[in-house]
Scaffold this motif. Structure first.
Motif, mmCIF file in Angstrom:
data_model
loop_
_atom_site.group_PDB
_atom_site.id
_atom_site.type_symbol
_atom_site.label_atom_id
_atom_site.label_comp_id
_atom_site.label_asym_id
_atom_site.label_seq_id
_atom_site.Cartn_x
_atom_site.Cartn_y
_atom_site.Cartn_z
ATOM 1 N N SER A 5 -9.781 9.739 -1.626
ATOM 2 C CA SER A 5 -8.668 8.866 -1.988
ATOM 3 C C SER A 5 -8.959 8.121 -3.282
ATOM 4 O O SER A 5 -10.111 7.965 -3.697
ATOM 5 N N TYR A 7 -8.731 5.057 -3.553
ATOM 6 C CA TYR A 7 -9.516 3.913 -3.076
ATOM 7 C C TYR A 7 -11.011 4.227 -3.138
ATOM 8 O O TYR A 7 -11.800 3.433 -3.647
ATOM 9 N N GLY A 12 -14.010 1.616 -3.430
ATOM 10 C CA GLY A 12 -13.756 0.994 -2.134
ATOM 11 C C GLY A 12 -13.517 -0.506 -2.198
ATOM 12 O O GLY A 12 -13.160 -1.061 -3.232
ATOM 13 N N ARG A 13 -13.725 -1.149 -1.061
ATOM 14 C CA ARG A 13 -13.380 -2.556 -0.907
ATOM 15 C C ARG A 13 -14.101 -3.461 -1.913
ATOM 16 O O ARG A 13 -13.492 -4.369 -2.475
ATOM 17 N N VAL A 16 -12.366 -3.149 -5.201
ATOM 18 C CA VAL A 16 -11.039 -3.769 -5.150
ATOM 19 C C VAL A 16 -11.167 -5.293 -5.210
ATOM 20 O O VAL A 16 -10.426 -5.957 -5.942
ATOM 21 N N SER A 54 -5.648 -2.210 -1.939
ATOM 22 C CA SER A 54 -6.313 -1.226 -1.083
ATOM 23 C C SER A 54 -5.302 -0.231 -0.515
ATOM 24 O O SER A 54 -5.539 0.986 -0.527
ATOM 25 N N ALA A 57 -3.912 2.098 -3.175
ATOM 26 C CA ALA A 57 -4.917 3.070 -3.591
ATOM 27 C C ALA A 57 -5.308 4.040 -2.473
ATOM 28 O O ALA A 57 -6.222 4.839 -2.645
ATOM 29 N N GLY A 59 -6.447 3.260 0.598
ATOM 30 C CA GLY A 59 -7.561 2.797 1.414
ATOM 31 C C GLY A 59 -7.223 2.774 2.886
ATOM 32 O O GLY A 59 -6.072 3.013 3.277
#
Length: 124
Positions: A5, A7, A12-13, A16, A54, A57, A59
């Motif tokens: 993805s 994300y 990732g988090r 972000v 997220s 994207a 996530g």
């Protein structure tokens, strides 16, 4: 071709959260945009934006915030303010190492929100 993805591609988090932190630093530094944030809980705003980016994207989260039109209707957001917001997001994405292709993908999804978010024309 990668099947991960957007994300995952951007980091990732953690990535972000870094982008959103940089984004709000830029937003709060822009005096033309700060009136939109009066009486706003910045921690809640940050959390919603992390969730939103997220979700946009791809996530592992669903955005469960208020409908975009309803959330922004009372603010009187202009096209100029929307453009500045997109510019700040693009700069934050670039500053945090998000590739041009991924920046464009995210910004195109944000641009799709112009109609429900913008409620006023610029006053000039």
């Amino acid at each position: 071709m990668s099947q991960q993805s957007l994300y995952a591609e951007i980091g990732g988090r953690e990535a972000v959260e870094a982008v959103v932190s940089d984004f709000y630093d830029r937003m709060f530094a822009d005096e033309s945009l700060t009136p939109y944030f009066e009486d706003t809980d910045e921690d809640e705003l940050f959390a919603h934006q992390v969730q939103f980016i997220s979700a946009v994207a791809g996530g592992p989260v669903e955005y469960d915030g208020t409908d975009m039109e309803e959330a922004h209707d009372h603010l009187g957001i202009t096209h100029e303010a929307f453009d500045k917001t997109a510019e700040n997001l693009e700069a934050a994405l670039r500053e945090n190492g998000v590739s041009e292709e991924n920046r464009e993908a995210i910004l195109s999804k944000v641009e799709a929100l112009r109609e429900p978010v913008v409620t006023e024309s610029a006053s000039d």
